[in-house]
Design an enzyme around this catalytic site. Sequence first.
Site, PDB file in Angstrom:
ATOM      1  N   THR A  93     -12.934 -12.572  21.993  1.00 18.49           N
ATOM      2  CA  THR A  93     -11.927 -12.420  23.035  1.00 18.49           C
ATOM      3  C   THR A  93     -12.230 -11.142  23.812  1.00 18.49           C
ATOM      4  O   THR A  93     -13.090 -10.361  23.426  1.00 18.49           O
ATOM      5  CB  THR A  93     -10.509 -12.324  22.441  1.00 18.49           C
ATOM      6  OG1 THR A  93     -10.436 -11.172  21.594  1.00 18.49           O
ATOM      7  CG2 THR A  93     -10.149 -13.554  21.641  1.00 18.49           C
ATOM      8  N   VAL A  95     -15.146  -5.128  15.526  1.00 16.80           N
ATOM      9  CA  VAL A  95     -14.778  -4.288  16.661  1.00 16.80           C
ATOM     10  C   VAL A  95     -15.799  -4.444  17.782  1.00 16.80           C
ATOM     11  O   VAL A  95     -16.987  -4.178  17.587  1.00 16.80           O
ATOM     12  CB  VAL A  95     -14.664  -2.809  16.239  1.00 16.80           C
ATOM     13  CG1 VAL A  95     -14.309  -1.939  17.449  1.00 16.80           C
ATOM     14  CG2 VAL A  95     -13.628  -2.647  15.131  1.00 16.80           C
ATOM     15  N   LYS A  96     -15.318  -4.868  18.939  1.00 14.48           N
ATOM     16  CA  LYS A  96     -16.190  -5.063  20.089  1.00 14.48           C
ATOM     17  C   LYS A  96     -16.239  -3.776  20.910  1.00 14.48           C
ATOM     18  O   LYS A  96     -15.209  -3.253  21.328  1.00 14.48           O
ATOM     19  CB  LYS A  96     -15.702  -6.230  20.947  1.00 14.48           C
ATOM     20  CG  LYS A  96     -16.665  -6.640  22.040  1.00 14.48           C
ATOM     21  CD  LYS A  96     -16.044  -7.673  22.969  1.00 14.48           C
ATOM     22  CE  LYS A  96     -16.173  -9.074  22.415  1.00 14.48           C
ATOM     23  NZ  LYS A  96     -15.781 -10.089  23.428  1.00 14.48           N
ATOM     24  N   VAL A  97     -17.459  -3.283  21.131  1.00 13.62           N
ATOM     25  CA  VAL A  97     -17.682  -1.987  21.779  1.00 13.62           C
ATOM     26  C   VAL A  97     -18.615  -2.179  22.973  1.00 13.62           C
ATOM     27  O   VAL A  97     -19.621  -2.878  22.865  1.00 13.62           O
ATOM     28  CB  VAL A  97     -18.318  -0.993  20.776  1.00 13.62           C
ATOM     29  CG1 VAL A  97     -18.565   0.355  21.433  1.00 13.62           C
ATOM     30  CG2 VAL A  97     -17.440  -0.836  19.539  1.00 13.62           C
TER      31      VAL A  97
END
Length: 217
Positions: free
Chosen positions: A27, A86-88
């Site tokens: 997402t 965790v999207k970074v």
Amino acid sequence: MKFFIDTANLDQIREAQDLGVLDGVTTNPSLMAKEGITGRNNILKHYVDICNIVDGDVSAEVIATDFEGMVKEGEELAELHPQIVVKVPMIKEGIKAIKYFTDHGIRTNCTLVFSAGQALLAAKAGATYVSPFIGRLDDISTDGLELIADIRLIYDNYGFETQILAASIRHTMHVINCAKIGADVMTGPLSSIEGLLKHPLTDSGLKQFLEDYKKGN
């Protein structure tokens, strides 16, 4: 190849899950906004709701662009549920944050990757996933699939364990071609997954089978 669905729509996630082939969800803030999910608490709750539907990884994106902010947000996201990744973003501070998360046992997805050099840095920092956006490259007349192939070659050369997550998938042929090249994961809309079901010969063959059955029964 793992199949992720790229959406914040719970009904579509359930539909993909019911197919029995879904491995995870990605997402982003844009997808959250599309579903009318606003406000920090509502967004965090929505991530948990998604995790309760699927069995696999769920990428949740940080909003901060500074190291300290990304670390704070990332740790908060990781505490929500064991399935959270965790999207970074692929920026200098993002690479620092990915290294920090790697050292602290938090899985990451390096997003907005558009070059092999960026993918190499993400792998060096220990990213769990790297997300090259092939559809957006195609939009500017650049071969997104060639980027997947380059990353696959580099990762295989050096034994990087970072998984190539082909993102910005637009259609079924993107899925097929990424599978041929060796992408570890694809993420796209439900239509790109369901499109794999379709073939006119399957439809006509089934129709003929049923008509023949009716004739004899």
